[in-house]
Design a protein around this motif. Structure first.
Motif, PDB file in Angstrom:
ATOM      1  N   MET A 118      -6.942  10.283  -2.278  1.00  0.00           N
ATOM      2  CA  MET A 118      -6.655  10.057  -3.703  1.00  0.00           C
ATOM      3  C   MET A 118      -6.079   8.681  -4.026  1.00  0.00           C
ATOM      4  O   MET A 118      -6.095   8.247  -5.180  1.00  0.00           O
ATOM      5  CB  MET A 118      -5.660  11.114  -4.193  1.00  0.00           C
ATOM      6  N   VAL A 119      -5.554   8.008  -3.004  1.00  0.00           N
ATOM      7  CA  VAL A 119      -4.746   6.803  -3.288  1.00  0.00           C
ATOM      8  C   VAL A 119      -5.548   5.682  -3.956  1.00  0.00           C
ATOM      9  O   VAL A 119      -5.035   4.989  -4.845  1.00  0.00           O
ATOM     10  CB  VAL A 119      -4.004   6.309  -2.018  1.00  0.00           C
ATOM     11  N   SER A 120      -6.797   5.534  -3.585  1.00  0.00           N
ATOM     12  CA  SER A 120      -7.570   4.431  -4.147  1.00  0.00           C
ATOM     13  C   SER A 120      -7.710   4.601  -5.667  1.00  0.00           C
ATOM     14  O   SER A 120      -7.435   3.667  -6.434  1.00  0.00           O
ATOM     15  CB  SER A 120      -8.930   4.357  -3.472  1.00  0.00           C
ATOM     16  N   GLN A 121      -8.098   5.805  -6.098  1.00  0.00           N
ATOM     17  CA  GLN A 121      -8.263   6.040  -7.545  1.00  0.00           C
ATOM     18  C   GLN A 121      -6.936   5.888  -8.277  1.00  0.00           C
ATOM     19  O   GLN A 121      -6.879   5.283  -9.338  1.00  0.00           O
ATOM     20  CB  GLN A 121      -8.817   7.446  -7.820  1.00  0.00           C
ATOM     21  N   ILE A 122      -5.864   6.421  -7.687  1.00  0.00           N
ATOM     22  CA  ILE A 122      -4.560   6.332  -8.366  1.00  0.00           C
ATOM     23  C   ILE A 122      -4.104   4.872  -8.459  1.00  0.00           C
ATOM     24  O   ILE A 122      -3.546   4.447  -9.470  1.00  0.00           O
ATOM     25  CB  ILE A 122      -3.523   7.235  -7.654  1.00  0.00           C
ATOM     26  N   SER A 123      -4.414   4.096  -7.437  1.00  0.00           N
ATOM     27  CA  SER A 123      -3.976   2.683  -7.461  1.00  0.00           C
ATOM     28  C   SER A 123      -4.758   1.868  -8.503  1.00  0.00           C
ATOM     29  O   SER A 123      -4.390   0.741  -8.798  1.00  0.00           O
ATOM     30  CB  SER A 123      -4.120   2.053  -6.078  1.00  0.00           C
ATOM     31  N   HIS A 124      -5.825   2.437  -9.049  1.00  0.00           N
ATOM     32  CA  HIS A 124      -6.578   1.706 -10.069  1.00  0.00           C
ATOM     33  C   HIS A 124      -6.197   2.074 -11.496  1.00  0.00           C
ATOM     34  O   HIS A 124      -6.729   1.510 -12.448  1.00  0.00           O
ATOM     35  CB  HIS A 124      -8.084   1.892  -9.848  1.00  0.00           C
ATOM     36  N   GLY A 171       0.839  -1.200   0.000  1.00  0.00           N
ATOM     37  CA  GLY A 171       0.000   0.000   0.000  1.00  0.00           C
ATOM     38  C   GLY A 171       0.876   1.253   0.000  1.00  0.00           C
ATOM     39  O   GLY A 171       0.544   2.263  -0.633  1.00  0.00           O
ATOM     40  N   ALA A 172       2.028   1.179   0.700  1.00  0.00           N
ATOM     41  CA  ALA A 172       2.927   2.338   0.782  1.00  0.00           C
ATOM     42  C   ALA A 172       3.455   2.724  -0.595  1.00  0.00           C
ATOM     43  O   ALA A 172       3.714   3.905  -0.858  1.00  0.00           O
ATOM     44  CB  ALA A 172       4.088   2.037   1.731  1.00  0.00           C
ATOM     45  N   THR A 173       3.607   1.751  -1.499  1.00  0.00           N
ATOM     46  CA  THR A 173       4.126   2.082  -2.835  1.00  0.00           C
ATOM     47  C   THR A 173       3.091   2.927  -3.599  1.00  0.00           C
ATOM     48  O   THR A 173       3.440   3.893  -4.257  1.00  0.00           O
ATOM     49  CB  THR A 173       4.500   0.822  -3.649  1.00  0.00           C
ATOM     50  N   GLY A 212      -1.452  -6.883   0.766  1.00  0.00           N
ATOM     51  CA  GLY A 212      -2.051  -5.994  -0.215  1.00  0.00           C
ATOM     52  C   GLY A 212      -3.436  -6.459  -0.611  1.00  0.00           C
ATOM     53  O   GLY A 212      -4.188  -6.992   0.215  1.00  0.00           O
ATOM     54  N   ARG A 213      -3.769  -6.220  -1.881  1.00  0.00           N
ATOM     55  CA  ARG A 213      -5.096  -6.601  -2.376  1.00  0.00           C
ATOM     56  C   ARG A 213      -5.001  -7.696  -3.436  1.00  0.00           C
ATOM     57  O   ARG A 213      -5.937  -8.466  -3.630  1.00  0.00           O
ATOM     58  CB  ARG A 213      -5.810  -5.393  -3.002  1.00  0.00           C
ATOM     59  N   ASP A 214      -3.853  -7.695  -4.155  1.00  0.00           N
ATOM     60  CA  ASP A 214      -3.736  -8.608  -5.304  1.00  0.00           C
ATOM     61  C   ASP A 214      -2.390  -9.323  -5.311  1.00  0.00           C
ATOM     62  O   ASP A 214      -1.859  -9.641  -6.361  1.00  0.00           O
ATOM     63  CB  ASP A 214      -3.895  -7.813  -6.608  1.00  0.00           C
ATOM     64  N   ILE A 215      -1.832  -9.557  -4.150  1.00  0.00           N
ATOM     65  CA  ILE A 215      -0.502 -10.179  -4.110  1.00  0.00           C
ATOM     66  C   ILE A 215      -0.589 -11.641  -4.560  1.00  0.00           C
ATOM     67  O   ILE A 215       0.155 -12.091  -5.425  1.00  0.00           O
ATOM     68  CB  ILE A 215       0.129 -10.084  -2.686  1.00  0.00           C
ATOM     69  N   GLY A 216      -1.547 -12.380  -3.988  1.00  0.00           N
ATOM     70  CA  GLY A 216      -1.671 -13.800  -4.340  1.00  0.00           C
ATOM     71  C   GLY A 216      -2.284 -14.040  -5.714  1.00  0.00           C
ATOM     72  O   GLY A 216      -2.091 -15.096  -6.321  1.00  0.00           O
TER      73      GLY A 216
END
Ligand code: DC
Length: 225
Positions: free
Chosen positions: A96-102, A34-36, A127-131
């Motif tokens: 803003m992070v959620s939109q930028i992460s998409h 998430g920090a990235t 994270g959300r999509d590591i696996g």
């Protein structure tokens, strides 16, 4: 050779706390993915870019140097040689992070970066999509979940500790909204990997979850040796 433990799950399931504690106990390097995404967001904010300026945000990716360092036993995040550990946790970044992460290019770039920093190391990554995406061949995959109501209760307690005023209703609504967005996202839908172990932490305290995660890691490791 790397040994990879992937912990995915919805916001507020306790992934950060659990990953940190399990990493310390088992000597695995803890990588907060998430920090990235938060670093990309901070860089965009500092440049004054808005969410509509996706092309500019994507161009910015080439200029970013993100580093994780452990100093005085504290995990620190550096962006272009500046310590941004606290700056990436502000409300402005949260918004803003959620939109930028998409943004697809941001995801690809960060996923590659996350793979690179894990190279040759033994890591536990949350994270959300590591696996599902970053490490589909991770040695251990856990999907950590809890009911929205329980996650809202935990968030209230965290906020109280930080002196932030919030009501149960508004937090619960926000959690449900984030779940919906995460699960229906086109670029990175939050879902359990088929081979992930589901762990429901609703009725467990932190120590109990840590113990269960360690047991799962030990069992899976034994099966493979
Ligand atoms: O875990 P966090 O709150 O620091 O995550 C910040 C944001 O990044 C959050 O909106 C979800 C997103 N994120 C993601 O899409 N994929 C990850 N592997 C980690 C975080």
């Amino acid at each position: 050779m790397s040994f990879i433990v992937a912990i995915d799950g919805p916001a507020g399931a306790g992934k950060g706390t659990i990953t940190k504690l399990v990493g310390e106990k088992l000597g695995l390097i803890n990588i907060d993915t998430g920090a990235t995404y938060r670093c990309v967001t901070l860089a965009a904010i500092e440049k004054g870019y808005t969410l509509k300026e996706e092309d500019k945000i994507v161009k910015l990716l080439d200029e970013l140097k993100i580093e994780f360092k452990k100093e005085n036993n504290k995990e620190q995040v550096f962006l272009n040689d500046v310590d941004v550990t606290n700056k990436i946790r502000t409300q402005e970044v949260n918004n803003m992070v959620s939109q930028i992460s998409h943004i697809p290019e941001v995801r690809n770039n960060m996923a590659n970066f996350q793979r690179k920093i894990a190279e040759g190391k033994n890591v536990i990554m949350e994270g959300r999509d590591i696996g599902t995406n970053v490490f589909p061949n991770a040695d251990v995959k856990i999907y950590l979940d809890a009911t929205p109501e329980e996650r809202a209760k935990r968030r209230i307690l965290q906020n109280e500790e930080k002196g932030i005023q919030s009501t149960y209703e508004e937090i619960l609504e926000n959690i449900k909204f984030r779940d919906y967005n995460d699960k229906t996202s086109k670029t990175a839908p939050l879902k359990q990997a088929e081979d992930a172990i589901y762990l429901d932490s609703t009725n467990l305290n932190i120590n109990q979850v840590v113990e269960k995660v360690i047991k799962i890691i030990e069992q899976v490791t034994k099966l493979h040796t």
